[in-house]
Design a protein around this motif. Structure first.
Motif, PDB file in Angstrom:
ATOM      1  N   GLU D 199       0.820  -1.227   0.000  1.00 17.98           N
ATOM      2  CA  GLU D 199       0.000   0.000   0.000  1.00 17.98           C
ATOM      3  C   GLU D 199       0.846   1.265   0.000  1.00 17.98           C
ATOM      4  OE1 GLU D 199      -3.222   0.529   3.057  1.00 17.98           O
ATOM      5  OE2 GLU D 199      -2.616  -1.512   3.605  1.00 17.98           O
ATOM      6  N   GLY D 200       2.093   1.151   0.518  1.00 22.93           N
ATOM      7  CA  GLY D 200       2.902   2.357   0.726  1.00 22.93           C
ATOM      8  C   GLY D 200       2.548   3.058   2.026  1.00 22.93           C
ATOM      9  N   GLU D 201       1.877   2.320   2.899  1.00 24.95           N
ATOM     10  CA  GLU D 201       1.392   2.897   4.150  1.00 24.95           C
ATOM     11  C   GLU D 201       2.346   2.595   5.310  1.00 24.95           C
ATOM     12  OE1 GLU D 201      -0.530   4.748   5.673  1.00 24.95           O
ATOM     13  OE2 GLU D 201      -2.411   5.070   4.601  1.00 24.95           O
ATOM     14  N   SER D 202       2.027   3.138   6.462  1.00 29.67           N
ATOM     15  CA  SER D 202       2.731   2.810   7.703  1.00 29.67           C
ATOM     16  C   SER D 202       1.676   2.653   8.788  1.00 29.67           C
ATOM     17  CB  SER D 202       3.711   3.923   8.075  1.00 29.67           C
ATOM     18  OG  SER D 202       3.013   5.115   8.371  1.00 29.67           O
ATOM     19  N   VAL D 203       2.110   2.159   9.946  1.00 26.78           N
ATOM     20  CA  VAL D 203       1.147   1.922  11.009  1.00 26.78           C
ATOM     21  C   VAL D 203       1.812   2.110  12.378  1.00 26.78           C
ATOM     22  CG1 VAL D 203       1.524  -0.575  11.355  1.00 26.78           C
ATOM     23  CG2 VAL D 203      -0.789   0.384  11.655  1.00 26.78           C
ATOM     24  N   GLY D 204       0.982   2.373  13.396  1.00 25.37           N
ATOM     25  CA  GLY D 204       1.485   2.553  14.762  1.00 25.37           C
ATOM     26  C   GLY D 204       1.714   1.228  15.479  1.00 25.37           C
ATOM     27  N   ALA D 205       2.219   1.302  16.688  1.00 20.47           N
ATOM     28  CA  ALA D 205       2.464   0.093  17.467  1.00 20.47           C
ATOM     29  C   ALA D 205       2.544   0.441  18.951  1.00 20.47           C
ATOM     30  CB  ALA D 205       3.763  -0.580  17.033  1.00 20.47           C
ATOM     31  N   LYS D 206       2.494  -0.602  19.744  1.00 21.96           N
ATOM     32  CA  LYS D 206       2.613  -0.444  21.190  1.00 21.96           C
ATOM     33  C   LYS D 206       3.718  -1.374  21.664  1.00 21.96           C
ATOM     34  CE  LYS D 206      -0.512  -1.029  25.164  1.00 21.96           C
ATOM     35  NZ  LYS D 206      -1.972  -1.164  25.450  1.00 21.96           N
ATOM     36  N   VAL D 207       4.552  -0.883  22.548  1.00 24.45           N
ATOM     37  CA  VAL D 207       5.643  -1.683  23.079  1.00 24.45           C
ATOM     38  C   VAL D 207       5.534  -1.693  24.607  1.00 24.45           C
ATOM     39  CG1 VAL D 207       8.174  -1.685  23.436  1.00 24.45           C
ATOM     40  CG2 VAL D 207       7.232  -1.382  21.135  1.00 24.45           C
ATOM     41  N   THR D 208       5.815  -2.835  25.191  1.00 27.61           N
ATOM     42  CA  THR D 208       5.777  -2.977  26.648  1.00 27.61           C
ATOM     43  C   THR D 208       7.186  -3.280  27.151  1.00 27.61           C
ATOM     44  OG1 THR D 208       3.496  -3.747  26.578  1.00 27.61           O
ATOM     45  CG2 THR D 208       4.782  -4.360  28.535  1.00 27.61           C
ATOM     46  N   VAL D 209       7.582  -2.601  28.210  1.00 25.58           N
ATOM     47  CA  VAL D 209       8.901  -2.846  28.806  1.00 25.58           C
ATOM     48  C   VAL D 209       8.716  -3.184  30.275  1.00 25.58           C
ATOM     49  CG1 VAL D 209      11.274  -2.063  28.470  1.00 25.58           C
ATOM     50  CG2 VAL D 209       9.376  -0.601  27.740  1.00 25.58           C
ATOM     51  N   VAL D 210       9.462  -4.151  30.737  1.00 19.51           N
ATOM     52  CA  VAL D 210       9.314  -4.645  32.099  1.00 19.51           C
ATOM     53  C   VAL D 210      10.697  -4.763  32.752  1.00 19.51           C
ATOM     54  CG1 VAL D 210       8.500  -6.575  33.531  1.00 19.51           C
ATOM     55  CG2 VAL D 210       7.266  -5.983  31.415  1.00 19.51           C
ATOM     56  N   ALA D 211      10.798  -4.258  33.972  1.00 19.52           N
ATOM     57  CA  ALA D 211      12.023  -4.476  34.747  1.00 19.52           C
ATOM     58  C   ALA D 211      11.673  -5.359  35.937  1.00 19.52           C
ATOM     59  CB  ALA D 211      12.598  -3.156  35.226  1.00 19.52           C
ATOM     60  N   SER D 212      12.367  -6.458  36.060  1.00 22.42           N
ATOM     61  CA  SER D 212      12.099  -7.404  37.149  1.00 22.42           C
ATOM     62  C   SER D 212      13.240  -7.379  38.163  1.00 22.42           C
ATOM     63  CB  SER D 212      11.988  -8.826  36.593  1.00 22.42           C
ATOM     64  OG  SER D 212      11.039  -8.862  35.558  1.00 22.42           O
TER      65      SER D 212
END
Lengths: 365, 365, 365, 365
Positions: D199-212
């Motif tokens: 399509e020539g498109e782009s899209v968003g995203a979600k990232v999760t980060v965890v410190a244990s």
């Protein structure tokens, strides 16, 4: 926070050890639009670099600086300026013998105590080689100050051991290896240094730095007075043990009527203040003097201990400056320029819309 | 950033003008669990406060400090410590005549140039009255350093005008109004100051500050060397024009073998370094000297200009110290204590898990 | 460095505990010449203060602020501004029962772990009472931004529990105790809160803050982008658990053509960016949303442990807000205003001489 | 101060543009004695680097990092660590057409307004290429946290456009080009991204980060709460538009009894707080989610203006990521690690001698 940065708005952060692969720096906060090239930086780097006369260390370094970022089409962009100089003449084996010893009056013992560990090659991070990056950044500050504000930052060696400069001819400073502004003293300095080198000794020196045409108003009361920050800047140079602003220690014996710089419509009648009142520049020349101790890297043996606490006799081999004060002039200029630059930006932040009231007192009557 | 804070981890921020309703401060970063009371702070405040002898300003201030936060059940909680001292003896009308004039050697002209405007009552923010808050915060730092690390920070007046201290008996310092450690000099100082006051003159002074039992390892190379930050701290005190660490300006004429402090298993053989090598404490006494200029608030007329640029003759009325150096001792101690405290916390941050290698060189052979 | 300061050039440092004698603050870096009075600060303090409706805590505090320094003849002088509010309605005994317990979702346990010790009276330093000083400082920033730059910073409650605001009429925000801009929702909010209070429950909320007429160019790439600093500022408010700039989490499902705000000579066609591109303001409205958790001070018993690690049932007595989000609007406005003020000064420092190129894109087509 | 530094005690300063000769960084404040090599840094750099799958930009960069200082005999010395990566695959001419245009949703317009001027090659300093240095520094922080404190910092992509991760298997994260922890979603992601690219498109995203395994006690109230600094750190990553800690925006609709994480001697019963209470770590996992906008570099034409303010149609040629969220996982991990490292050092500075009271609540019941 761990000491590798100077300046709050015009911020220089440096890295690099005497015998590592390279020295580098990042300048954060340089205003955009300043024309700057590697050649502009090289001028002062060449003034500081080792190996240019028999009176300095014989280490040979080209000290060619590369600008890696922050300059586009010849002008600063306002983003971080990355600088790098590659080390080319390390001779680390000269130092293997001192890995287990603490040289007197060096940072060996204190670095070991601080970090539990040290890079002993040529003093590692504590080597004055680190000052190359100050000089590079100072050149950027000097150029800005000169072009935008007309400020000129210049220095000279005012005393070497017992030899005191008596006349200041600015045109002479860069014509001899001592940054000496007094032509009559140069032959004496040559002789003194030649004798010193033969002895295997070193000696202290005094350097004077002057900023002219500084607008009044720079400096942040209370704790970041211009004189306080200048003292910080200059005392951070290797080997510096004393700082004076204006009359300095002479103030101790002065009386009030003698010290106070009276003002007339034509200008101040004297400059005991060294251009700073209440921590803020007055428009007069800013004058600072620094005392530099004699190098401690001597061929003459001295008492010390090794890392096991046993007594040893230390002889420092390798190549050293018999008077670190000689090459300190461009470094002191750089630190003064960076300090002024930083304070100019700080002043502009808070008082950027202050329209200066008249009259501006002329610098000197 | 505009100069009202000092210290990066033990941070003192102050407010207050000479003739405003109150002085105040916030200490950010004091470790929790330190027992502290208003009385602990009052001791040094009383040493600094005005009006305690005929040799200081006759302004009467109780300088009673209140702790407004950060202490719970007698101990610091680790949160911000708020401090306040109310001003009680302002006489602002003494100053109405100088609203339109620039007193020579004062901050009047430079503050006006900086801010376009100034609080002219008693020097406003530029008054040394501000230093009360440094002394209060310094008392907190001193107590921590003493109790947790055994560090002692003490000072004395080492010279007043032409009168030089020759012996240092620490027990005498607080027994006379001059912070003079040499009993023989006290009568001379009394006579000198009485004569000076009659003349309407003022004079400079030199103060020496010493920190003992400082562990090796404090100080952050490159730019935040302990000596550089001390120079910053001490030069930020009103009227200071010069700083020396250890041998200071004497280093200029010293040779390397003379200056370097040789080390033996029993300790260092001298202390030209003033306890700092490579910007890091060595375990020896940290020794700093400061030069203070003569007060510029004189009853003797001086040349100046008014805000319209016209020549005027200035006579400073009001109540002033004929030698600001006299009351500077507790202030200098405070600034040294705050600097050491800050560097201790900085060292602990970066090197908190460094186990110090043996041997620790004794302070002095 | 220990967290009691915000802002690098317009710096707010605060002190004070919920049940101590006073709250206070120092503003460092406010430009000189701004007309400011205690009344100017009181407006926002009154909007935030407790006890003004039945939907907030019933603690009664006048929250009268005093300006102790930095203002002379009605104008800021450029020196430190000292502020103080005395606490008048502490009831510390309400809290004696929690001295030995950790209330769930409070700072009790974490402060104890951090400092080894805590002031348990009303949460001590962790109480939202501390935000009064943010609001006072925010009022100074707001006034400067409005008068000098035309910037307006305003906020409203956009959601309370399940009730979402559907219309924004700025004129309504200050006419109801909820800072609700949608008249239709006010009766619903009243009913919801009354029921909640009867239950002994609390609920979360969402607040929206908008800055209009912000010039393009504010924000410092890379790490101090305007959005990053806003996130820092807003997340530092008690109870905040989420931050969105512009489209926020909706961006996750957006495609590039949908998200990008196209530009025409008449202005931007949308504002998914929330007024910030590359960390720098674009001239569009800056829009931020914050999520606030429900208060954890509940009359309904909850499981916890005491300082000996034994299980206990905690019931929080005392006076509390059933929805801390309600009073958060002026606090969020204050933090946005302080952030913008700080960035304006930072921009002025570095780019003070940049002449903005044309065209400046209008905020919205 | 101009934004090129992050962290107060563990300080990362970076330089470098997308199409300049090199990227570089200085780490100031790393404790001495940490074993570190270029290979340690390379692991995360390789996870971030472009050109490793068809779903990321096709620019080819080895991203080989060199350590230029601060490491001696395999261990950090406590001095400044200099890092450098040379750019090798710049294609600046791809960008000549945008020199006169402002790409929608890019930093073009805002940088020009800020600096009066910009390096338009590949976005210059505003390019995400800058994040390589964050990842390199993050690797140092991660190693320290893991070795000295047992802290583990890990992340994953939790949503891409409409596709939400449903299971978290940490072992899967690095086995697919999406950092997806849910094996079932990987084929779906492949198909989605292939279609998007066509399509020539782009899209968003979600990232999760965890410190244990984070010890309780990290974070500096009031303004430098751990969550506030994490928000700052994460929002400073290019394209991030939202931040959540723990329950995040879900908190808005939660009631108090539902949100509060009850405590038992066996541990916390839930983690809505995301491991942070009152701005201080509780010992539970620290959980943050970030929303990343769709890339604005699209092959699909968009409306904009040129530098003369005339309407233009912009098509971004060159090589771009269709979803910048994909490569964001190691960057987010790096920023969380740097933030924790910084706060660990800050905590050690102020509370280094606090002996933690028992009991330490287990992370989770």
């Amino acid at each position: 926070m761990s000491g590798n940065s100077f300046g709050k708005l015009f911020t220089l952060t440096t890295f690099g050890e005497s015998h590592g692969p390279a020295l580098g720096a990042i300048i954060d906060g340089c205003p955009p639009g300043l024309e700057i090239s590697e050649d502009d930086l090289q001028i002062d780097l060449d003034r500081r670099k080792p190996g240019t006369s028999r009176h300095a260390t014989q280490r040979r370094e080209d000290d060619r600086v590369r600008i890696l970022s922050g300059v586009f089409e010849g002008k600063t962009t306002g983003t971080a300026i990355g600088l790098m100089i590659e080390n080319t003449d390390q001779r680390s084996k000269d130092y293997s013998n001192i890995a287990q010893q603490y040289r007197p009056a060096h940072a060996d013992y204190t670095y070991n105590q601080k970090y539990g560990f040290r890079d002993y090659r040529g003093g590692g991070r504590s080597s004055a080689r680190e000052t190359a990056m100050r000089v590079a950044a100072g050149a950027v500050a000097k150029k800005f100050l000169k072009e935008r504000l007309g400020i000129e930052v210049r220095g000279y060696m005012s005393q070497l051991g017992p030899i005191k400069v008596e006349k200041v001819d600015w045109d002479l400073v860069n014509t001899n290896p001592f940054f000496c502004p007094d032509a009559d003293k140069v032959p004496e300095l040559e002789r003194y240094m030649d004798a010193l080198r033969k002895e295997g000794e070193s000696v202290g020196a005094k350097v004077t730095v002057v900023a002219s045409h500084v607008p009044p108003g720079l400096g942040e009361p209370i704790f970041d007075r211009l004189d306080a920050e200048l003292a910080h800047a200059l005392m951070s140079i290797n080997a510096v043990k004393g700082i004076e602003i204006g009359a300095g220690f002479d103030s101790v014996e002065q009386k009030g009527t003698q010290h106070r710089d009276e003002i007339t419509p034509e200008g101040f009648l004297s400059n005991n203040a060294g251009g700073i009142l209440g921590g803020v520049s007055s428009g007069q020349d800013i004058v600072a003097h620094i005392a530099l101790k004699p190098t401690s890297s001597l061929h003459l043996p001295g008492k010390s201990i090794n890392v096991s606490g046993e007594p040893v006799e230390v002889v420092t081999k390798g190549r050293h400056d018999p008077c670190v004060g000689i090459r300190a002039t461009p470094i002191a200029e750089a630190m003064m320029a960076i300090t002024l630059m930083d304070h100019y930006l700080r002043h502009r932040a808070q008082c950027g819309d202050v329209v200066m009231p008249t009259p501006v007192v002329p610098a000197q009557a």
